[in-house]
Design an enzyme around this catalytic site. Structure first.
Site, mmCIF file in Angstrom:
data_model
loop_
_atom_site.group_PDB
_atom_site.id
_atom_site.type_symbol
_atom_site.label_atom_id
_atom_site.label_comp_id
_atom_site.label_asym_id
_atom_site.label_seq_id
_atom_site.Cartn_x
_atom_site.Cartn_y
_atom_site.Cartn_z
ATOM 1 C CG HIS A 123 -1.898 0.964 1.427
ATOM 2 N ND1 HIS A 123 -1.647 2.245 1.871
ATOM 3 C CD2 HIS A 123 -3.232 0.884 1.202
ATOM 4 C CE1 HIS A 123 -2.803 2.904 1.917
ATOM 5 N NE2 HIS A 123 -3.769 2.107 1.511
ATOM 6 C CG ASP A 200 0.459 -2.788 6.024
ATOM 7 O OD1 ASP A 200 -0.473 -2.965 6.828
ATOM 8 O OD2 ASP A 200 0.398 -2.010 5.053
ATOM 9 C CD GLN A 203 -6.954 -4.584 3.794
ATOM 10 O OE1 GLN A 203 -7.878 -5.335 4.025
ATOM 11 N NE2 GLN A 203 -7.130 -3.304 3.533
ATOM 12 C CE LYS A 226 -7.153 -0.263 6.307
ATOM 13 N NZ LYS A 226 -7.978 0.192 5.174
ATOM 14 C CB CYS A 364 -3.647 3.382 -1.488
ATOM 15 S SG CYS A 364 -4.777 4.707 -1.130
#
Ligand code: PLP
Length: 406
Positions: A123, A200, A203, A226, A364
């Site tokens: 991202h 990261d 997600q 999220k 993104c």
């Protein structure tokens, strides 16, 4: 506990609303998830009955608010299995967590000519902060490529390490392709070169169990919004040994021990990285959200969403001229696609008129779009409250839009 879908859906009041007179079909969970009643109520309750600034007051409310805030840190620690709450830094979200890390790590431990290894499917929030550092300090970005199924090429990854490598940054689940990257293995590779890794988990945290000790992650970042929590709160996990070595990110209240005009000494971990009044109400919301996920069971959620994504993939594949981007052996609950020559924006806009919320565009991840040779996709991303009926509605909606264009 077996998932009771009806009960779960009733926990999320927004799911029963209509859009343009149609039942809402919310399939934009990769962008943000909806909030269960318990999260919203915890925020309202705290404002109504506890609100006071944390860490500073001797009075009753301040102490209560501080207890709540620090118990939220403990909830986060438990959720990702960190060793200590000293390793849990509260931020505004994934983006701020990465900026904090890049700024502090880059400032203290990187020199001109040093390198960071990133994957092609990052991202922008795990690319641009490094590029800004590159502009300031002359560091270089090296990129792990992928195959056409959307799987990172681990042999190529291994070849990117040089004596100038200082950090590796990888997304655990791609927000576009849904690829679940083998981050445990990739961390082990980096550690064999004595290089730390930032994961990261924006997600992954809502969808699969994330255990920082099992992964042996040096740093890991995610956003509350999220994972069914409020906006404006996020987490930077860092191994204590690393966080100890890093300088503060921002200066201000909370992060200091003593200040004079000549010299300042900094507070201990994790407060060294938390300048100013934290979003202590938001952290309560985050803890409530994580408790909610834990009560259902992240493994139940993972299994349910896996079945849902398989079903969605099968149903979408029935649509003539559909191209699905991302066919990795291990995928999370994200499906990106294009149908014939229909522009992603047109598809998204017309689906919206049917009450179906999907995301369109580059998500993104423009370098990834470049790799795929496209400008953007339509993305459906699922959460624990989505149903097969909603997938059917999506497929019927796409078929209807396709007919309009044929
Ligand atoms: N990383 C990934 C993989 C994401 O999908 C996102 C958001 O879509 C982010 C980082 C940025 O998260 P936030 O905007 O909450 O900081």
């Amino acid at each position: 506990m077996i998932m009771n879908l009806q009960q779960i859906r009733s926990d999320f009041p927004i799911l029963s609303r209509t859009v343009y007179g149609k039942p809402l079909v919310y399939l934009d969970n990769g962008a943000t998830t909806q909030k269960p009643r318990c999260v919203v109520e915890s925020i309202v309750d705290e404002y109504y009955s506890v609100n006071a600034n944390v860490h500073r007051g001797v009075h009753f409310l301040s102490q209560k608010a501080t207890e709540l805030h620090e118990s939220s840190r403990e909830t986060v620690r438990r959720f990702i299995n960190a060793r200590s709450t000293n390793e849990i830094v509260f931020t505004r979200g994934t983006t701020e967590s990465i900026n904090l890390l890049v700024s502090s790590f880059g400032e203290a431990l990187m020199q001109e000519g040093d390198e960071v290894i990133l994957s092609v499917m990052e991202h922008h929030s795990n690319i641009v902060p490094w590029q800004l550092l590159a502009g300031r300090k002359g560091i270089k970005l090296r990129v792990i490529p992928m195959n056409d199924r959307g799987e990172l090429l681990l042999d190529e990854y291994e070849k990117l390490f040089t004596p100038r490598t200082r950090m590796v940054g990888i997304t655990q689940i791609s927000n576009v392709l849904g690829t679940v990257n083998p981050v445990g293995e990739m961390i082990a590779t980096a550690h064999a070169h004595n290089i730390p890794v930032v994961i990261d988990a924006a997600q992954s945290i809502p969808h699969i169990a994330v255990d920082v000790q099992q992964l042996d992650a040096d740093f890991l970042v995610f956003s509350a919004h999220k994972v069914y929590g409020p906006t404006g709160v996020g987490v930077l996990y860092g191994k204590e040994t690393w966080l100890d070595r890093l300088p503060p990110y921002q200066g201000g209240g909370e992060m200091i021990r003593h200040v004079s005009f000549e010299h300042t000494t900094f507070n201990e971990l994790p407060f060294k990285f938390e300048a100013g009044t934290p979003d202590y109400i938001g952290t309560t919301g985050l803890a409530k959200a994580l408790d909610y996920v834990t009560a259902i069971g992240i493994d139940h959620i993972a299994a349910y969403e896996h079945g849902l994504t398989d079903y969605a993939t099968r149903r979408l594949q029935e649509i003539p001229h559909i191209r699905i981007f991302g066919e990795a052996a291990r995928k999370g609950s994200v499906i990106s696609f294009l149908v014939g020559n229909i522009h992603h924006f047109d598809m998204g806009t017309l689906l919206d008129r049917l009450g179906i919320a999907v995301r369109t565009g580059h998500h993104c991840a423009q370098p990834l779009m470049q790799r795929l040779g496209i400008e953007g996709t339509v993305r459906a991303s699922f959460a624990l409250y989505n149903t097969r009926e909603e997938i059917d509605a999506l497929v019927a909606g796409i078929e209807r839009v396709s007919k309009m264009f044929s």
